[in-house]
Scaffold this motif. Structure first.
Motif, mmCIF file in Angstrom:
data_model
loop_
_atom_site.group_PDB
_atom_site.id
_atom_site.type_symbol
_atom_site.label_atom_id
_atom_site.label_comp_id
_atom_site.label_asym_id
_atom_site.label_seq_id
_atom_site.Cartn_x
_atom_site.Cartn_y
_atom_site.Cartn_z
ATOM 1 N N ALA A 131 0.823 -1.205 0.000
ATOM 2 C CA ALA A 131 0.000 0.000 0.000
ATOM 3 C C ALA A 131 0.860 1.260 0.000
ATOM 4 C CB ALA A 131 -0.920 0.007 1.217
ATOM 5 N N GLU A 177 -1.074 -4.361 2.544
ATOM 6 C CA GLU A 177 -2.513 -4.554 2.704
ATOM 7 C C GLU A 177 -2.799 -6.032 2.465
ATOM 8 O OE1 GLU A 177 -6.783 -2.770 1.222
ATOM 9 O OE2 GLU A 177 -4.945 -1.991 0.358
ATOM 10 N N LYS A 190 -4.143 -3.185 7.015
ATOM 11 C CA LYS A 190 -2.762 -2.901 6.617
ATOM 12 C C LYS A 190 -1.819 -3.290 7.743
ATOM 13 C CE LYS A 190 -3.923 0.858 3.529
ATOM 14 N NZ LYS A 190 -3.821 2.291 3.271
#
Length: 126
Positions: free
Chosen positions: A72, A83, A89
């Motif tokens: 991410a 992620e 995340k």
């Protein structure tokens, strides 16, 4: 006299070739270890380092723990945000990435293809 006297023998080692023959098996073992173990491991380390340095946003990766995810955000030289599910995340070390499964395609800045698939955008431009 039934027992013969024991005389000291001449000092050995005057022959220089015997020292080389003594160490030859050791040298051969080291050469075999170098070509079968050390050199391939160094090559793998170099390839892994290059792969880790080339990580970018959107790459699909597999971690050392076997978790699939998408990068991410690249935080620093040593950390990335991964992620692993929608909205989940994880911050992790770059070095724990084992393999890149899929590369992202770089998006051109200012392109009017936002929200459209690549094929639809190409048809529209033609």
């Amino acid at each position: 006299m039934l027992i013969s006297p024991a005389y000291a023998q001449a000092a050995g080692g005057a022959d220089g070739g015997s020292a080389l023959l003594t160490f030859l098996p050791l040298i051969l073992i080291f050469v075999v270890f170098y070509f079968l173990l050390i050199r391939p491991q160094q090559k793998r380390q170099k390839e892994h380092k290059a792969m880790v340095q080339s990580l970018s946003r959107g790459d699909r990766v597999v971690t050392a723990g076997g978790i699939y995810g998408t990068i991410a955000r690249v935080i620093s030289d040593t950390e990335v945000d991964l992620e692993i599910a929608d909205g989940v995340k994880v911050r992790m070390l770059r070095g724990t990435v084992q393999e890149i499964v899929g590369r992202n395609e770089p998006v051109e800045r200012g392109a009017k293809t936002r929200g459209k698939k690549k094929d639809e955008a190409e048809e529209e431009e033609a």
